[in-house]
Design an enzyme around this catalytic site. Structure first.
Site, PDB file in Angstrom:
ATOM      1  N   ASN A   9       0.905  -1.211  -0.084  1.00  0.00           N
ATOM      2  CA  ASN A   9       0.145  -0.122  -0.054  1.00  0.00           C
ATOM      3  C   ASN A   9       0.735   1.250  -0.065  1.00  0.00           C
ATOM      4  OD1 ASN A   9      -1.703   2.105   0.399  1.00  0.00           O
ATOM      5  ND2 ASN A   9      -2.392   1.393   2.520  1.00  0.00           N
ATOM      6  N   LYS A  11       0.190   4.185  -0.408  1.00  0.00           N
ATOM      7  CA  LYS A  11      -0.554   5.268   0.356  1.00  0.00           C
ATOM      8  C   LYS A  11      -0.546   6.724  -0.388  1.00  0.00           C
ATOM      9  CE  LYS A  11       0.269   3.436   4.984  1.00  0.00           C
ATOM     10  NZ  LYS A  11      -0.099   3.543   6.302  1.00  0.00           N
ATOM     11  N   HIS A  95      -9.697   0.863   4.498  1.00  0.00           N
ATOM     12  CA  HIS A  95      -8.408   0.991   5.316  1.00  0.00           C
ATOM     13  C   HIS A  95      -8.665   2.046   6.178  1.00  0.00           C
ATOM     14  CE1 HIS A  95      -4.202   2.475   6.155  1.00  0.00           C
ATOM     15  NE2 HIS A  95      -3.995   1.391   5.407  1.00  0.00           N
ATOM     16  N   GLU A  97      -7.219   4.779   7.728  1.00  0.00           N
ATOM     17  CA  GLU A  97      -7.080   6.142   7.089  1.00  0.00           C
ATOM     18  C   GLU A  97      -8.314   6.532   6.524  1.00  0.00           C
ATOM     19  OE1 GLU A  97      -3.172   5.603   5.447  1.00  0.00           O
ATOM     20  OE2 GLU A  97      -2.255   5.203   7.270  1.00  0.00           O
ATOM     21  N   GLU A 166      -5.675  -4.963  10.333  1.00  0.00           N
ATOM     22  CA  GLU A 166      -4.743  -4.063  10.615  1.00  0.00           C
ATOM     23  C   GLU A 166      -5.185  -3.392  11.803  1.00  0.00           C
ATOM     24  OE1 GLU A 166      -2.662  -2.564   6.885  1.00  0.00           O
ATOM     25  OE2 GLU A 166      -4.246  -1.555   6.889  1.00  0.00           O
ATOM     26  N   GLY A 172       1.846   2.091  10.535  1.00  0.00           N
ATOM     27  CA  GLY A 172       2.779   3.454  10.522  1.00  0.00           C
ATOM     28  C   GLY A 172       3.553   3.894  11.723  1.00  0.00           C
ATOM     29  N   SER A 210       2.916  -2.281  10.338  1.00  0.00           N
ATOM     30  CA  SER A 210       4.429  -2.238  10.583  1.00  0.00           C
ATOM     31  C   SER A 210       5.047  -3.631  10.246  1.00  0.00           C
ATOM     32  CB  SER A 210       4.836  -1.622  11.830  1.00  0.00           C
ATOM     33  OG  SER A 210       4.351  -0.282  12.275  1.00  0.00           O
TER      34      SER A 210
HETATM   35  C1  PEP Z   1      -1.086   0.059   5.890  1.00  0.00           C
HETATM   36  O1  PEP Z   1      -1.022   1.497   5.333  1.00  0.00           O
HETATM   37  O2  PEP Z   1      -1.743  -0.740   5.435  1.00  0.00           O
HETATM   38  C2  PEP Z   1       0.086  -0.407   6.650  1.00  0.00           C
HETATM   39  C3  PEP Z   1       0.058  -1.528   7.045  1.00  0.00           C
HETATM   40  O3  PEP Z   1       1.253   0.422   6.672  1.00  0.00           O
HETATM   41  P1  PEP Z   1       2.472   0.247   7.467  1.00  0.00           P
HETATM   42  O4  PEP Z   1       3.211  -0.952   7.149  1.00  0.00           O
HETATM   43  O5  PEP Z   1       3.423   1.394   7.238  1.00  0.00           O
HETATM   44  O6  PEP Z   1       2.403   0.193   9.029  1.00  0.00           O
END
Ligand code: PEP
Length: 247
Positions: A9, A11, A95, A97, A166, A172, A210
């Site tokens: 992703n 982003k 997601h 976000e 998630e 992040g 992460s």
């Molecule tokens: C994501 O945005 O779906 C995600 C898992 O981000 P990160 O790996 O940076 O935590």
């Protein structure tokens, strides 16, 4: 055994120049992968990345969102058929976000999953609890509620979706769920899918939050973790490829 999926992703990152360098490095290093791989790119770059991925089978194209509507007066939105025009195979829906900054409800996410399925795009349905929900002992209820809305709307073709667990507090932040924490929630989701479909064992449940080159192997070894949704580490070709090799 399910073939795992590693989805990047990006982003709201990238540029014409950076995308080309990244995709070419991924393609140069990917070989014949033992898992499915996708990159979910910002909408303006779908055409560019579709072009870069043309003629190969190792890496699929994904979008980061999809409109719940098929067409019409929805300024700024991108429909499923538009995504299909660029060979998009996957679309992230729900997601955290988008839930957090764009007010997407469980019902809106379920309709987006339906819009994807209607045009043959696989929705990657994201679910996950916030830190305060985890601390209040609400994790299982939250993810069950989020997934229930998607099952309610799409129960007849639920085997066509991908689920991504998630935890919001892990996205992040550099804080990863431990393999045991992630597996526990994946097992909850799996049993909910089992109640909805006899073929639930074949539905992929990804972990995201992460995940990186150092922790991927241990997370991906858990029995109900069928891949990863990767944010930050998907922007670095060597890290993304290491995660794909771990899968
Ligand atoms: C994501 O945005 O779906 C995600 C898992 O981000 P990160 O790996 O940076 O935590």
């Amino acid at each position: 055994m399910i073939r795992k999926l590693i989805a990047g992703n990006w982003k709201m990152n990238g540029s014409l120049e950076a995308n080309e360098v990244l995709v070419r490095a991924i393609l140069a290093g990917v070989g014949t992968p033992g898992c499915d791989i996708a990159v979910c790119v910002p909408a303006p770059y779908l055409a560019q990345v579709a072009g870069l991925l043309k003629g190969q089978q190792s890496v699929a194209l994904g979008a980061q969102d999809i409109s719940r509507h098929a067409q019409g007066a929805y300024t700024g939105e991108v429909s499923g058929s538009m995504l299909r025009d660029f060979g998009t195979r996957y679309a992230l829906v729900g997601h955290s976000e988008r839930r957090q900054y764009h007010g997407e409800t469980d019902e809106a996410v379920a309709l987006k999953a339906k819009a994807a399925l209607d045009v043959g795009i696989t929705p990657i349905v994201c679910v996950g609890e916030t830190l305060s929900e985890r601390e209040a002992g609400q994790t299982d209820d939250v993810v069950r509620r989020q997934l229930a809305a998607v099952i309610h709307e799409n129960g007849h073709c639920i085997t066509e979706i991908v689920v991504a667990y998630e935890p919001v507090w892990a996205i992040g932040t550099g804080k990863t769920a431990t393999p045991a924490q992630a597996q526990q929630v994946h097992a909850v989701l799996r049993s909910q899918l089992h109640a909805a479909s006899t073929a639930a064992a074949g539905i992929r449940i990804l972990y995201g939050g992460s995940m990186n080159a150092a922790n991927a192997a241990e997370l991906l070894a858990q029995p109900d973790i069928d891949g990863g949704l990767i944010g930050g580490a998907s922007l670095k070709a060597p890290d993304f490829l290491t995660i794909a090799s771990a899968a």
